[in-house]
Design an enzyme around this catalytic site. Structure first.
Site, PDB file in Angstrom:
ATOM      1  N   LEU A 104      20.773  -2.915 -37.033  1.00  0.00           N
ATOM      2  CA  LEU A 104      21.369  -2.761 -38.370  1.00  0.00           C
ATOM      3  C   LEU A 104      20.957  -1.417 -38.956  1.00  0.00           C
ATOM      4  O   LEU A 104      20.072  -0.738 -38.427  1.00  0.00           O
ATOM      5  CB  LEU A 104      20.933  -3.936 -39.256  1.00  0.00           C
ATOM      6  CG  LEU A 104      21.348  -5.315 -38.704  1.00  0.00           C
ATOM      7  CD1 LEU A 104      20.772  -6.440 -39.562  1.00  0.00           C
ATOM      8  CD2 LEU A 104      22.868  -5.454 -38.619  1.00  0.00           C
ATOM      9  N   ASN A 121      10.880  -9.383 -35.002  1.00  0.00           N
ATOM     10  CA  ASN A 121      11.772  -9.380 -33.832  1.00  0.00           C
ATOM     11  C   ASN A 121      10.969  -9.768 -32.598  1.00  0.00           C
ATOM     12  O   ASN A 121       9.762  -9.551 -32.541  1.00  0.00           O
ATOM     13  CB  ASN A 121      12.369  -7.978 -33.643  1.00  0.00           C
ATOM     14  CG  ASN A 121      13.329  -7.904 -32.468  1.00  0.00           C
ATOM     15  OD1 ASN A 121      14.217  -8.759 -32.319  1.00  0.00           O
ATOM     16  ND2 ASN A 121      13.161  -6.914 -31.607  1.00  0.00           N
ATOM     17  N   HIS A 171      10.892  -8.992 -28.506  1.00  0.00           N
ATOM     18  CA  HIS A 171      11.439  -8.088 -27.479  1.00  0.00           C
ATOM     19  C   HIS A 171      10.854  -8.485 -26.119  1.00  0.00           C
ATOM     20  O   HIS A 171       9.648  -8.708 -26.001  1.00  0.00           O
ATOM     21  CB  HIS A 171      11.070  -6.633 -27.815  1.00  0.00           C
ATOM     22  CG  HIS A 171      11.619  -5.665 -26.823  1.00  0.00           C
ATOM     23  ND1 HIS A 171      12.939  -5.275 -26.820  1.00  0.00           N
ATOM     24  CD2 HIS A 171      11.035  -5.058 -25.747  1.00  0.00           C
ATOM     25  CE1 HIS A 171      13.149  -4.449 -25.813  1.00  0.00           C
ATOM     26  NE2 HIS A 171      12.014  -4.296 -25.145  1.00  0.00           N
TER      27      HIS A 171
END
Ligand code: GRF
Length: 213
Positions: A94, A108, A110
């Site tokens: 974003l 997040n 990962h």
């Protein structure tokens, strides 16, 4: 209770790990207020429905560019008074407005040990392809705060996973999810909601558990 939204794009296995951990009481002081999907077809929406969590679609296909898409996500999160945003298999980067509005409040997951195999172009199965090409013997997953630069925010938790001789990108992806992602993401969410994460520059300190009376 920290009002939390989970952003998803696909299968939603990381979302499921969070929902299961909620059910087993492993995430403290958290309310999963909403699941927001970038696609109306995401199976993650069914997982939300099955868990009784309100699910919304902000369809990337209905926006002319990333800026409008980001603004629509921000509007939805603000409407719902969201305090923590979790990106769980969310496929899109974003704009910086998102990281400014929710500064230090976006987590997040990962699928590598950051700073290896991360950043632009390192997503999904490609991360595991690159790890195998490079020949690393250990990989894993990282839960981190999201900042403007992709995959470069302060690290909350990491877990290592061994690479096997006969691994393919697919088998490695599956093991990294099962052994690392699904474990550390719910844990990171709980630590945030318990108020136990203190960001000092790019280092995250994990504060000791508060003694209950
Ligand atoms: C997998 O590629 C995983 O490595 C990455 O997100 C994908 C899983 O998506 N972090 P989901 O949680 O099943 O939607």
């Amino acid at each position: 209770m920290v009002k939390t939204a989970v952003l998803v794009s696909g299968g939603g296995t990381n979302l499921q790990a969070i929902l299961d951990a909620m059910l087993f009481g492993e995430i403290k002081n958290c309310e999963i207020t909403a699941v927001i999907s970038s696609s109306p077809e995401a199976y993650a929406l069914t997982r939300a429905k099955n868990a009784g969590v309100p699910a919304y679609v902000v369809d990337i296909k209905s926006f002319p560019n990333r800026r409008f898409f980001t603004d629509a996500i921000i509007d939805k999160l603000r409407d719902l008074d969201i305090e923590l945003v979790v990106m769980a298999g969310f496929k899109y980067i974003l704009t910086s407005r998102f990281t400014s509005v929710f500064d230090s409040r976006i987590i997040n997951i990962h699928p590598s040990l950051i700073p290896a195999f991360c950043g632009e172009g390192y997503y999904d199965i490609h991360v595991h392809e690159k790890a195998l090409e490079y020949g690393v013997k250990l990989t894993g997953a990282t839960a981190h705060f999201v900042t403007r630069e992709p995959d470069a925010g302060p690290i909350i938790l990491q877990k290592a996973v061994e690479v096997r001789e006969d691994d393919t990108p697919e088998t490695l992806q599956k093991r990294v999810m099962e052994e690392a992602e699904w474990k550390i993401l719910p844990r990171a969410v709980s630590l945030f909601c318990e108020g136990r994460l203190k960001i000092e520059g790019r280092v995250v300190r994990i504060l000791p558990e508060k003694l209950s009376k």
